[in-house]
Every structure is written in C-alpha cells, then in structure tokens.
Design a protein around this motif. Sequence first.
Motif, PDB file in Angstrom:
ATOM      1  N   GLN A 100       1.097  -0.935   0.088  1.00 40.22           N
ATOM      2  CA  GLN A 100      -0.029  -0.027  -0.064  1.00 40.22           C
ATOM      3  C   GLN A 100       0.904   1.224   0.079  1.00 40.22           C
ATOM      4  O   GLN A 100       1.347   1.795   0.876  1.00 40.22           O
ATOM      5  CB  GLN A 100      -0.777  -0.019   1.283  1.00 40.22           C
ATOM      6  CG  GLN A 100      -1.213  -1.873   1.275  1.00 40.22           C
ATOM      7  CD  GLN A 100      -2.221  -0.800   2.640  1.00 40.22           C
ATOM      8  OE1 GLN A 100      -3.606  -0.216   2.905  1.00 40.22           O
ATOM      9  NE2 GLN A 100      -2.454  -2.072   3.693  1.00 40.22           N
ATOM     10  N   GLN A 101       0.237   2.266  -0.242  1.00 40.26           N
ATOM     11  CA  GLN A 101       1.388   3.579  -0.765  1.00 40.26           C
ATOM     12  C   GLN A 101       0.393   4.882  -0.391  1.00 40.26           C
ATOM     13  O   GLN A 101      -0.800   4.988  -0.345  1.00 40.26           O
ATOM     14  CB  GLN A 101       1.643   3.523  -2.307  1.00 40.26           C
ATOM     15  CG  GLN A 101       2.490   2.823  -2.960  1.00 40.26           C
ATOM     16  CD  GLN A 101       3.035   3.022  -4.147  1.00 40.26           C
ATOM     17  OE1 GLN A 101       2.201   3.376  -5.067  1.00 40.26           O
ATOM     18  NE2 GLN A 101       4.511   2.318  -4.172  1.00 40.26           N
ATOM     19  N   LEU A 122       0.825   8.967   0.498  1.00 42.82           N
ATOM     20  CA  LEU A 122       2.012  10.637   0.741  1.00 42.82           C
ATOM     21  C   LEU A 122       3.443  10.199   0.490  1.00 42.82           C
ATOM     22  O   LEU A 122       4.155   9.914   0.970  1.00 42.82           O
ATOM     23  CB  LEU A 122       1.926  10.584   1.256  1.00 42.82           C
ATOM     24  CG  LEU A 122       0.307  11.238   2.363  1.00 42.82           C
ATOM     25  CD1 LEU A 122       0.418  11.719   4.139  1.00 42.82           C
ATOM     26  CD2 LEU A 122      -0.105  12.240   2.225  1.00 42.82           C
ATOM     27  N   GLY A 123       3.825   9.259  -0.458  1.00 41.97           N
ATOM     28  CA  GLY A 123       5.252   8.853  -1.274  1.00 41.97           C
ATOM     29  C   GLY A 123       5.601   7.754  -0.690  1.00 41.97           C
ATOM     30  O   GLY A 123       7.014   7.298  -0.502  1.00 41.97           O
ATOM     31  N   LYS A 124       4.914   7.364  -0.059  1.00 38.85           N
ATOM     32  CA  LYS A 124       5.424   5.895   1.318  1.00 38.85           C
ATOM     33  C   LYS A 124       4.739   4.761   0.907  1.00 38.85           C
ATOM     34  O   LYS A 124       3.764   4.423   0.351  1.00 38.85           O
ATOM     35  CB  LYS A 124       5.423   6.427   2.844  1.00 38.85           C
ATOM     36  CG  LYS A 124       6.423   7.617   2.996  1.00 38.85           C
ATOM     37  CD  LYS A 124       7.651   8.120   2.942  1.00 38.85           C
ATOM     38  CE  LYS A 124       8.151   9.088   3.676  1.00 38.85           C
ATOM     39  NZ  LYS A 124       9.230   9.165   2.910  1.00 38.85           N
ATOM     40  N   SER A 125       6.103   3.870   0.541  1.00 40.87           N
ATOM     41  CA  SER A 125       5.426   2.011   0.449  1.00 40.87           C
ATOM     42  C   SER A 125       4.763   1.612   2.298  1.00 40.87           C
ATOM     43  O   SER A 125       6.317   1.939   2.919  1.00 40.87           O
ATOM     44  CB  SER A 125       5.924   1.548  -0.189  1.00 40.87           C
ATOM     45  OG  SER A 125       5.521   2.327  -1.344  1.00 40.87           O
ATOM     46  N   PHE A 126       4.164   0.746   2.264  1.00 40.73           N
ATOM     47  CA  PHE A 126       4.423   0.028   3.157  1.00 40.73           C
ATOM     48  C   PHE A 126       3.531  -1.315   3.963  1.00 40.73           C
ATOM     49  O   PHE A 126       2.330  -1.566   2.140  1.00 40.73           O
ATOM     50  CB  PHE A 126       3.764   0.800   4.971  1.00 40.73           C
ATOM     51  CG  PHE A 126       2.638   0.765   4.544  1.00 40.73           C
ATOM     52  CD1 PHE A 126       1.053   0.464   5.113  1.00 40.73           C
ATOM     53  CD2 PHE A 126       1.631   2.702   3.749  1.00 40.73           C
ATOM     54  CE1 PHE A 126      -0.079   0.884   5.138  1.00 40.73           C
ATOM     55  CE2 PHE A 126       0.491   2.523   3.440  1.00 40.73           C
ATOM     56  CZ  PHE A 126      -0.283   1.845   4.340  1.00 40.73           C
ATOM     57  N   ARG A 135       4.223  -2.061   8.372  1.00 46.42           N
ATOM     58  CA  ARG A 135       5.685  -1.911   8.314  1.00 46.42           C
ATOM     59  C   ARG A 135       6.270  -1.235   6.935  1.00 46.42           C
ATOM     60  O   ARG A 135       5.920  -1.902   6.172  1.00 46.42           O
ATOM     61  CB  ARG A 135       6.169  -3.357   8.331  1.00 46.42           C
ATOM     62  CG  ARG A 135       7.685  -3.799   7.699  1.00 46.42           C
ATOM     63  CD  ARG A 135       8.072  -3.498   9.501  1.00 46.42           C
ATOM     64  NE  ARG A 135       7.328  -3.758  10.458  1.00 46.42           N
ATOM     65  CZ  ARG A 135       8.299  -5.847  10.365  1.00 46.42           C
ATOM     66  NH1 ARG A 135       9.160  -5.937   9.695  1.00 46.42           N
ATOM     67  NH2 ARG A 135       7.604  -6.514  11.361  1.00 46.42           N
ATOM     68  N   PRO A 136       7.008  -0.039   6.914  1.00 47.26           N
ATOM     69  CA  PRO A 136       7.326   0.754   5.801  1.00 47.26           C
ATOM     70  C   PRO A 136       8.229  -0.329   4.956  1.00 47.26           C
ATOM     71  O   PRO A 136       8.927  -0.876   5.728  1.00 47.26           O
ATOM     72  CB  PRO A 136       7.338   2.004   6.430  1.00 47.26           C
ATOM     73  CG  PRO A 136       8.166   1.698   7.467  1.00 47.26           C
ATOM     74  CD  PRO A 136       7.296   0.768   8.327  1.00 47.26           C
ATOM     75  N   THR A 143      11.119  -0.667   1.453  1.00 42.22           N
ATOM     76  CA  THR A 143      11.821   0.152  -0.437  1.00 42.22           C
ATOM     77  C   THR A 143      11.537  -1.052  -0.821  1.00 42.22           C
ATOM     78  O   THR A 143      12.229  -1.975  -0.670  1.00 42.22           O
ATOM     79  CB  THR A 143      13.299   0.542  -0.064  1.00 42.22           C
ATOM     80  OG1 THR A 143      12.923   1.383   1.920  1.00 42.22           O
ATOM     81  CG2 THR A 143      13.788   1.074  -1.074  1.00 42.22           C
ATOM     82  N   ASP A 149      14.380  -3.297   2.227  1.00 37.38           N
ATOM     83  CA  ASP A 149      14.522  -3.111   2.394  1.00 37.38           C
ATOM     84  C   ASP A 149      13.539  -2.906   3.615  1.00 37.38           C
ATOM     85  O   ASP A 149      11.848  -2.486   3.520  1.00 37.38           O
ATOM     86  CB  ASP A 149      15.263  -1.850   3.365  1.00 37.38           C
ATOM     87  CG  ASP A 149      15.845  -1.395   4.433  1.00 37.38           C
ATOM     88  OD1 ASP A 149      16.216  -2.044   5.666  1.00 37.38           O
ATOM     89  OD2 ASP A 149      15.284  -0.134   5.004  1.00 37.38           O
ATOM     90  N   GLY A 150      13.270  -3.275   5.109  1.00 32.57           N
ATOM     91  CA  GLY A 150      11.733  -3.407   5.934  1.00 32.57           C
ATOM     92  C   GLY A 150      11.568  -4.639   6.273  1.00 32.57           C
ATOM     93  O   GLY A 150      10.547  -4.925   6.965  1.00 32.57           O
TER      94      GLY A 150
END
Length: 403
Positions: free
Chosen positions: A313-314, A316-320, A333-334, A336, A349-350
């Motif tokens: 899921q994404q 605000l420009g972040k993936s988790f 969990r964030p 990369t 990473d993550g």
Amino acid sequence: MFLSKNKKTKALLIGLSLAVSASFVVAGCGNKQQQAQTQGAQVKAMQVIQQDTPLTSEFAGQIIGKDEVKVQSKVSGNVVEKYVKGGQWVEAGQPLYRIDDRQYKSAVWQAQANFAQSQATLSNAQNDLGRYEQLVASNAISRQTYDNQLSTVNAYQAAADAAHAQLIKAQQDLADTTIYAPMSGQLAVDDVAVGTFATAGTTALVTIGSSNPVYAKFNVSETDYITYMNAIMQGGNQVKPIVNITLTDGTEYPLEGEIVEQDRALSDSTGTLTFKALFDNPNGMLMPGMFARVRLSGQTIPNAILVPQRAVQQLLGKSFVMVVNGDGKSEARPVTLGNKVGSYYIIKDGLTTADVVVVEGLSNLQEGVPLNVTMVTADDMGFSLITDTSKFDSNKVAGSSTK
C-alpha cells in the motif's frame, strides 16, 4: 372514570414492553461486536519469500525493417514500362521500371558526334605539331611557332577529354533510364503507375525492404535505464540480456533476439534512449509496423526478498505492508520497493523472511487490530514470477514501459 384508568395502565405496559425489547436488541448488537473483536479481522496472509529472482523488464516497441530503400530514378522522364507490381519479391539487380529514353538516346548520339569531331581536330593539330617539330629542329620555323602549336594541341586534347566525358555521361543517363532493384526484398504497395513523371532524385517509384531479419525498436526512459543497470550491478552478473517479444494478441514470438544497436544519448524531445533488437524472421511472421512488447531478461538478483504487489500500500509517497506481529495483530511496516517481477515487488529494505504479510482483507484494515489469519501460498493466490502475457493496447505503445 374507571375506563380511563385502565387505558393509562395499558399504555404504560406497552411502553415498558418496548423498552425491554430495545434493551435486548442493543445488548445483542453489543455481544456481536464484542464477539467479532474477540475473533479478529478475517485476513489471508503468506510468508515473505526469499529466492534468486530473474529480473525482467518490458517495454513497448515496434517492428521495423532492417533495410529499407525508397527507389528513385537518376534521370527525369515519364515511366513508360513497369516490370513489377506492388508486394512482389524481387532480387537485387532485377529491372523495376523504364523511363522514356528517347531524349537520352539523342544525347548519346550528339555526344558521340562531338567527341568524334574533337578527336579529328586533335588529330590534325597533333600531325601539324609533328611537322613543326622537324622544322624547328632545322631552324625552318621559330621556336615560338612550335610552342604555339603545342599549346593548340593541349587545348584540343582538353576539349576531346571533355567531349569524351560528356559521352560517358550521356551513356550513363541512357543506362539509368532502366531502374533496377538495389537490393533483394519485398516491394511495398506504394509503386507508381506507368505514365507517372519521375523527377530525378525526388520521385519515389516504390519502396523495397528486407523482411529477414527485422528490428524490434523500443525506447527506454532514463529512470527505467538506471533501474535496470542498477539491477544488473546488484546481481553482479554482466551478461547480455535475453530479448523476447510478445505480439499484440498475446502470442510470444518463438525466436530470441539480440540487442545490436543503442543510441549514444537520450533524446532531447522524449527523454528516452532508443534500442534496436535484431530478430530472425524466416517465416515472415514479423512485419514492419507491427507493435510488440519487448521483454529483457537474463539478469538474476540473488536472495531477493519478495512480497506480492497486492500486499503493498502507498500513502503520501511512502510504501508499506501490513504484517502479522507476534501478538497476532496488524502492524504497518514501511518498505523500500525494488523492481516489479511478475506478481511481486522486490523489497530492498523493511522485511525479512520471518515476516508474514497480509495479502487479502486489507480494505479498511487499521494498525493494531487483532487478526484471524488464514495462511495461504503463492499457488493458492495465483501469484507468479512470470509477467502476464495477455493482450495489450498497441495505442499505448509510445513511451510506455513496465518492469
């Protein structure tokens, strides 16, 4: 008076009854909510995968001919004969057209006459020079007279040479009234008809192109190029990529290709880098102008961490991803992201192989919620490292690419 009192009593009993009923409904709903919380949110999850992963990049491309020539006449004139028809296969040196040659024959005859006249004049001057040479030796004529005659001979020699060149040019023009195939290949259907006036070096009489082999031309964006090169370096395996193409109906072409040309710089207008992959085409299945999806493979990323794309899921420009923590609750969990490979993302990473990620039931799932987990496998969910080869929209070919 007695009747009125009974009515009030009856109304009071009805109200109490409704209140009790409502309390049971509210209690029932509360019990269901409490029971749902106790059972946990229903989700499907799977273990994070780690394995050597082949890297595949896909780009939209187009089939073009390896060699293609627009046949033009070297002389101007009306087309008076046509020896071929559009779509025909021709061999190199095969006659295609003939231009009206009457004026060119006349030019040859005129050039022959001029050349013969210049040779005769030169011959006379040379004979006189021979006599003058004997006379000047015996001092019968002056040296100046001899030198003048020598200059005259040289001038006539130059005129004869020029006349000879004009004759050769006229003969070449006459020969060029017949247009021959410059290469073996198939003619396009843009062939002109008899009677067309052909202007030298301008009018395209017909297009001829080879059909085996052919190029698959595709453009790679700067980001895609950097990503792919990074993946190659990450894999530590500098081998030439394997090139395959898939046609617009989902058919995979059976022969592999090879990248043979790469532009030296990104295009200023599109910001992309152009590549050409060469494919054998013995059966003529690939035709110039066809769209195709070009797939590059052959690079392998060792011990790559993989999670299904649907688990990512994404925001605000972040993936988790949502993982099942040690307490059986959801935990955001964030991560990369790396390349897409089939149904998966490579995770830089993550995550570790000890993590379990939620792959179904993510709608409205919040962090910290107890989970009722059903463990599934990639086969259960239809996940694969192979990219979908179903039909694609050729209208989206320009500038599109996937990993």
